[in-house]
Scaffold this active site. Structure first.
Site, PDB file in Angstrom:
ATOM      1  NE  ARG A  31      45.655  34.387  30.044  1.00  0.00           N
ATOM      2  CZ  ARG A  31      44.386  34.055  29.885  1.00  0.00           C
ATOM      3  NH1 ARG A  31      43.474  33.812  30.793  1.00  0.00           N
ATOM      4  NH2 ARG A  31      43.960  33.745  28.525  1.00  0.00           N
ATOM      5  CD  GLU A  97      43.264  35.631  40.509  1.00  0.00           C
ATOM      6  OE1 GLU A  97      44.325  36.029  40.336  1.00  0.00           O
ATOM      7  OE2 GLU A  97      43.095  34.420  40.295  1.00  0.00           O
TER       8      GLU A  97
END
Length: 152
Positions: A31, A97
């Protein structure tokens, strides 16, 4: 800790790349707002210093279709390092992902190394705290329905 991880990746990527020739040794999933300018950039630099070909999303070319480029990079990697941070699960991109990474693990034997950055691993495993909040917020969205049907 980081040095030990780099040594594991270096030894794994050497043997894995001979069996499965890939464009990248490592794909980094993280992130951005949580770890890009601290842990992730230091890990990336350390891997590159060891001559470990590492994909980081800053390598996207202008005009690339992001989803396709990331999917291809994951498929073209021997190892994925997933950096779980406090806000990782709140990102649809990160979850997408992760879904693709786990798919590659299951179908192609890709090595997956989880890293827990400033988060208790039990929060991820038990989906509590920020992970519980993120999943509750995303529940019912079409992208997440597809992920729910898959078990890894």
């Amino acid at each position: 800790m980081a040095e030990k991880m780099i040594n594991v990746v270096a030894s794994s990527s050497g043997s894995a790349s001979k069996v499965f020739p890939k464009k990248y040794d490592v794909f980094l999933s993280f992130r951005g707002e949580d770890t890009r300018r601290n842990f992730t950039c230091h890990l990336y630099e350390a891997l590159m210093q060891k001559k470990i070909k590492t994909y980081i999303d800053e390598q996207l070319e202008k005009g690339d279709q992001i989803a396709l480029a990331l999917t291809k990079a994951i498929e073209d990697s021997c190892i994925s390092i997933v950096i779980f941070s406090d806000n990782y699960a709140s990102s649809k991109w990160c979850l997408g992902e992760l879904f693709k990474i786990l798919e590659c693990k299951k179908e192609k034997g890709q090595i997956v190394i989880p890293v827990f950055y400033n988060i208790d691993p039990s929060h991820v495993r038990k989906q509590i705290g920020s992970y519980k909040q993120a999943f509750a917020k995303l529940e019912g969205e079409p992208e997440c329905k597809q992920m729910e049907r898959c078990s890894y």
